[in-house]
Design a protein around this motif. Structure first.
Motif, PDB file in Angstrom:
ATOM      1  N   ARG A   1      52.920  44.226  42.047  1.00 56.46           N
ATOM      2  CA  ARG A   1      53.252  43.148  41.096  1.00 56.46           C
ATOM      3  C   ARG A   1      52.721  41.802  41.600  1.00 56.46           C
ATOM      4  N   MET A   2      52.874  41.568  42.908  1.00 53.03           N
ATOM      5  CA  MET A   2      52.398  40.316  43.496  1.00 53.03           C
ATOM      6  C   MET A   2      50.875  40.248  43.452  1.00 53.03           C
ATOM      7  N   ARG A   3      50.221  41.377  43.759  1.00 54.99           N
ATOM      8  CA  ARG A   3      48.755  41.395  43.708  1.00 54.99           C
ATOM      9  C   ARG A   3      48.259  41.094  42.303  1.00 54.99           C
ATOM     10  N   LYS A   4      48.918  41.670  41.304  1.00 49.27           N
ATOM     11  CA  LYS A   4      48.503  41.456  39.913  1.00 49.27           C
ATOM     12  C   LYS A   4      48.672  39.986  39.512  1.00 49.27           C
ATOM     13  N   LEU A   5      49.800  39.395  39.907  1.00 45.25           N
ATOM     14  CA  LEU A   5      50.069  37.985  39.590  1.00 45.25           C
ATOM     15  C   LEU A   5      48.975  37.089  40.164  1.00 45.25           C
ATOM     16  N   VAL A   6      48.684  37.284  41.441  1.00 43.06           N
ATOM     17  CA  VAL A   6      47.672  36.474  42.118  1.00 43.06           C
ATOM     18  C   VAL A   6      46.290  36.724  41.503  1.00 43.06           C
ATOM     19  N   LYS A   7      45.974  38.007  41.282  1.00 45.46           N
ATOM     20  CA  LYS A   7      44.667  38.356  40.724  1.00 45.46           C
ATOM     21  C   LYS A   7      44.457  37.717  39.355  1.00 45.46           C
ATOM     22  N   ASP A   8      45.469  37.819  38.476  1.00 43.26           N
ATOM     23  CA  ASP A   8      45.331  37.282  37.118  1.00 43.26           C
ATOM     24  C   ASP A   8      44.969  35.802  37.129  1.00 43.26           C
ATOM     25  N   PHE A   9      45.641  35.026  37.988  1.00 40.97           N
ATOM     26  CA  PHE A   9      45.378  33.581  38.044  1.00 40.97           C
ATOM     27  C   PHE A   9      44.015  33.277  38.654  1.00 40.97           C
ATOM     28  N   LEU A  10      43.622  34.044  39.668  1.00 35.53           N
ATOM     29  CA  LEU A  10      42.325  33.809  40.295  1.00 35.53           C
ATOM     30  C   LEU A  10      41.175  34.177  39.361  1.00 35.53           C
ATOM     31  N   VAL A  11      41.321  35.313  38.667  1.00 40.34           N
ATOM     32  CA  VAL A  11      40.278  35.738  37.722  1.00 40.34           C
ATOM     33  C   VAL A  11      40.129  34.714  36.607  1.00 40.34           C
ATOM     34  N   ARG A  12      41.273  34.177  36.166  1.00 38.72           N
ATOM     35  CA  ARG A  12      41.261  33.152  35.118  1.00 38.72           C
ATOM     36  C   ARG A  12      40.517  31.896  35.576  1.00 38.72           C
ATOM     37  N   ASN A  13      40.484  31.691  36.905  1.00 38.31           N
ATOM     38  CA  ASN A  13      39.782  30.524  37.455  1.00 38.31           C
ATOM     39  C   ASN A  13      38.407  30.888  38.021  1.00 38.31           C
ATOM     40  N   ASN A  14      37.853  31.985  37.474  1.00 39.24           N
ATOM     41  CA  ASN A  14      36.463  32.355  37.727  1.00 39.24           C
ATOM     42  C   ASN A  14      36.186  32.888  39.136  1.00 39.24           C
ATOM     43  N   PHE A  15      37.186  33.538  39.754  1.00 40.99           N
ATOM     44  CA  PHE A  15      36.965  34.221  41.027  1.00 40.99           C
ATOM     45  C   PHE A  15      36.916  35.731  40.783  1.00 40.99           C
ATOM     46  N   GLU A  16      36.190  36.420  41.646  1.00 40.88           N
ATOM     47  CA  GLU A  16      36.226  37.886  41.638  1.00 40.88           C
ATOM     48  C   GLU A  16      37.264  38.321  42.667  1.00 40.88           C
ATOM     49  N   VAL A  17      38.113  39.294  42.325  1.00 40.74           N
ATOM     50  CA  VAL A  17      39.210  39.691  43.213  1.00 40.74           C
ATOM     51  C   VAL A  17      39.108  41.159  43.587  1.00 40.74           C
ATOM     52  N   ILE A  18      39.247  41.431  44.899  1.00 42.17           N
ATOM     53  CA  ILE A  18      39.366  42.797  45.412  1.00 42.17           C
ATOM     54  C   ILE A  18      40.776  42.933  45.978  1.00 42.17           C
ATOM     55  N   GLU A  19      41.437  44.053  45.694  1.00 42.08           N
ATOM     56  CA  GLU A  19      42.820  44.236  46.139  1.00 42.08           C
ATOM     57  C   GLU A  19      42.913  45.256  47.279  1.00 42.08           C
ATOM     58  N   ALA A  20      43.879  45.016  48.181  1.00 39.67           N
ATOM     59  CA  ALA A  20      44.224  45.989  49.230  1.00 39.67           C
ATOM     60  C   ALA A  20      45.744  46.043  49.319  1.00 39.67           C
ATOM     61  N   GLU A  21      46.290  47.265  49.497  1.00 40.42           N
ATOM     62  CA  GLU A  21      47.752  47.402  49.469  1.00 40.42           C
ATOM     63  C   GLU A  21      48.380  47.478  50.862  1.00 40.42           C
ATOM     64  N   ASP A  22      47.555  47.516  51.911  1.00 42.51           N
ATOM     65  CA  ASP A  22      48.087  47.451  53.281  1.00 42.51           C
ATOM     66  C   ASP A  22      46.998  46.935  54.212  1.00 42.51           C
ATOM     67  N   GLY A  23      47.386  46.661  55.458  1.00 42.66           N
ATOM     68  CA  GLY A  23      46.454  46.067  56.406  1.00 42.66           C
ATOM     69  C   GLY A  23      45.270  46.949  56.754  1.00 42.66           C
ATOM     70  N   GLU A  24      45.527  48.253  56.837  1.00 44.97           N
ATOM     71  CA  GLU A  24      44.460  49.202  57.173  1.00 44.97           C
ATOM     72  C   GLU A  24      43.370  49.181  56.101  1.00 44.97           C
ATOM     73  N   GLN A  25      43.814  49.251  54.840  1.00 42.56           N
ATOM     74  CA  GLN A  25      42.865  49.216  53.719  1.00 42.56           C
ATOM     75  C   GLN A  25      42.135  47.872  53.684  1.00 42.56           C
TER      76      GLN A  25
END
Length: 225
Positions: free
Chosen positions: A14-38
């Motif tokens: 949920r937190m990743r989606k929130l952050v991603k949505d706002f960054l994408v809206r501001n013209n950034f490309e976003v890659i997500e990772a769900e833990d430190g290893e990834q």
């Protein structure tokens, strides 16, 4: 212009989606990772990552360890995102080379403003002439014009105003301002900032109101729409 790539690392989808949505809206490309290893796998396989937003409390490898490993190889800007508001955590983060530190819960708009401010400082997204709200700062010439009228500033007044403008919309503590404008080797009183702000506001006339006082913290530069 090519979109800048940001790696968002958090075990909460949920937190990743929130952050991603706002960054994408501001013209950034976003890659997500769900833990430190990834996160480390993605970072090493993607050479074009411009900034990392990194949670601390995560399974497998926590944010501190991710930061330590990345700092051995790269100076990529890192913003730590955490539920902890402990000063010791913040100090550890800065010792490890973290560029910014944001405690949850936070405003996504503030996060985006911090991302843009960090990138301006570190990734060369920086203009020699900055224009905002009738203010024109010529960084190369160290000159200020307000509504096309030249305003005479001291060296430190100009540096302070430039720092405010480049961090538009971000609340800045007096300590942070001292560290960035007067540098870490300055051991003076934080009241130095208040004195400079008072002079700046006076010289800026009506535009002086853009420098807002945040009681108990410091200042924020905000242009009234």
């Amino acid at each position: 212009m090519e979109k800048l790539k940001i790696l968002v690392v958090d075990d909460e989808s949920r937190m990743r989606k929130l952050v991603k949505d706002f960054l994408v809206r501001n013209n950034f490309e976003v890659i997500e990772a769900e833990d430190g290893e990834q996160a480390l796998d993605i970072f090493y396989s993607n050479k074009g990552i411009a900034l990392i937003i990194l949670d601390i409390m995560m399974p497998k490898i926590d944010g501190w360890q991710v930061c330590r490993e990345i700092r051995q190889y790269s100076d990529v800007p890192i913003i730590m995102l955490t539920a902890k508001g402990d000063e010791k955590d913040e100090l550890l983060g800065f010792e490890l080379g973290v560029d910014e530190y944001i405690s949850k819960p936070f405003s996504p708009k503030v996060l985006v403003a911090r991302v843009e401010a960090v990138l301006r400082r570190t990734a060369g997204i920086d203009e020699e002439i900055i224009e905002v709200g009738g203010i024109v700062l010529d960084k190369a010439a160290h000159q200020l014009k307000i509504d096309n009228v030249p305003i005479d500033l001291s060296f430190k007044e100009f540096e302070l105003l430039t720092y405010f403008v480049m961090n538009k919309g971000v609340a800045l503590s007096r300590e942070k301002i001292l560290n960035n404008v007067w540098n870490y080797d300055y051991f003076g009183d934080a009241r130095t900032i208040d004195t400079h702000v008072k002079k700046l506001r006076s010289k800026m006339g009506d535009k002086g109101k853009y420098i807002k006082t945040i009681w108990g913290l410091g200042y924020k530069f905000e242009v009234d729409e």
